[in-house]
Scaffold this motif. Structure first.
Motif: not given
Lengths: 138, 115
Positions: B26-27, B58-61, B64-65, B67-68, B71, B92, B96
């Protein structure tokens, strides 16, 4: 009901409030608290997981940027629904609820997908609030 | 209420680095994954598998990790593959619609076979 079976802990309460530091490390506490209330209200596993995710997204959005103050999670059981509100309290700092950061945008999109329309209050006084409702109907 | 930190185990199997995550992503913990994946990209580790089957939340943060990290790895010619069963991570990813964009497998073995 037996002597040891005291029934749901939610009986007799009109609302549940958790105040925690506005820091990422306390997101877990917000989720645990929300899940405990939801369990007592009879939500099934999948909907409890949805609520945990929604609370986590709301908490992340409200406390992003590392507020110095605290965050307040409130849950109000109402007829057929549970009203949830997350408020960041930091009189010294104000910030917008909607950030341009991808993660936060993604979080709000996800939150809306999970719970529908959001109640957003961000009047710049250091108390941004995100609210939403989840159905209690089985 | 106790905070259970995210555990990350790393294993090198042939030409893959496998990161096995356990706990909440999470965050609070997403930065750990951000750092680990960018480290691997800097080391020119080209094939990374992140095993999410023991992730309890797991959340969007957290997403996001990943996804980062993807990349960062793709920027050096690498790949990031996910492993997720029926747990929160798969849920999740489906919610999404990122399961359509992220290569995701049921097992590490299946992910390793992917070329």
């Amino acid at each position: 009901m037996t002597d040891t079976d005291v029934g749901p802990a939610t009986v007799g309460y009109t609302g549940f409030v958790l105040e925690i530091p506005a820091h990422a490390n306390y997101a877990t506490d917000a989720r645990i608290f929300a899940a405990a209330v939801a369990r007592d209200l009879g939500l099934d596993h999948e909907r409890i997981e949805d609520l945990k995710l929604a609370v986590s997204e709301a908490f992340a959005n409200v406390v992003h940027g590392g507020l110095v103050g605290c965050a307040v999670l409130e849950l109000f059981p109402e007829t057929g629904r549970l009203r949830v509100r997350v408020t960041g309290i930091d009189p010294g700092l104000s910030h917008p609820l909607r950030e341009t950061a991808d993660d936060l945008d993604r979080g709000l999109d996800l939150l809306e997908a999970l719970v529908g329309p959001l109640e957003v209050s961000d009047d710049g006084d250091g108390t941004p609030t995100l609210g939403f409702c989840v159905s209690l109907d089985r | 209420m106790a905070l259970e930190p995210l555990q990350i185990e790393s294993e090198l199997l042939d030409d893959h680095v496998i990161l096995r995550l356990q706990g909440d992503l999470d965050m609070a913990s997403s930065t750990d994954i951000d750092l680990r994946l960018s480290d691997l990209a800097n080391q020119r580790i080209y094939r990374v598998i992140v095993d999410l089957t023991s992730v309890t939340f797991i959340d969007s943060m957290g997403l996001g990790s990943l996804i980062n990290g993807r990349k960062a790895l793709e920027a050096v010619g690498g790949t990031l593959t996910l492993v997720a069963d029926d747990g929160p991570a798969r849920r999740l990813l489906t919610l999404t619609k990122l399961d359509e964009a992220f290569p995701t497998f049921d097992t590490v073995e299946a992910a390793r076979r992917e070329r």
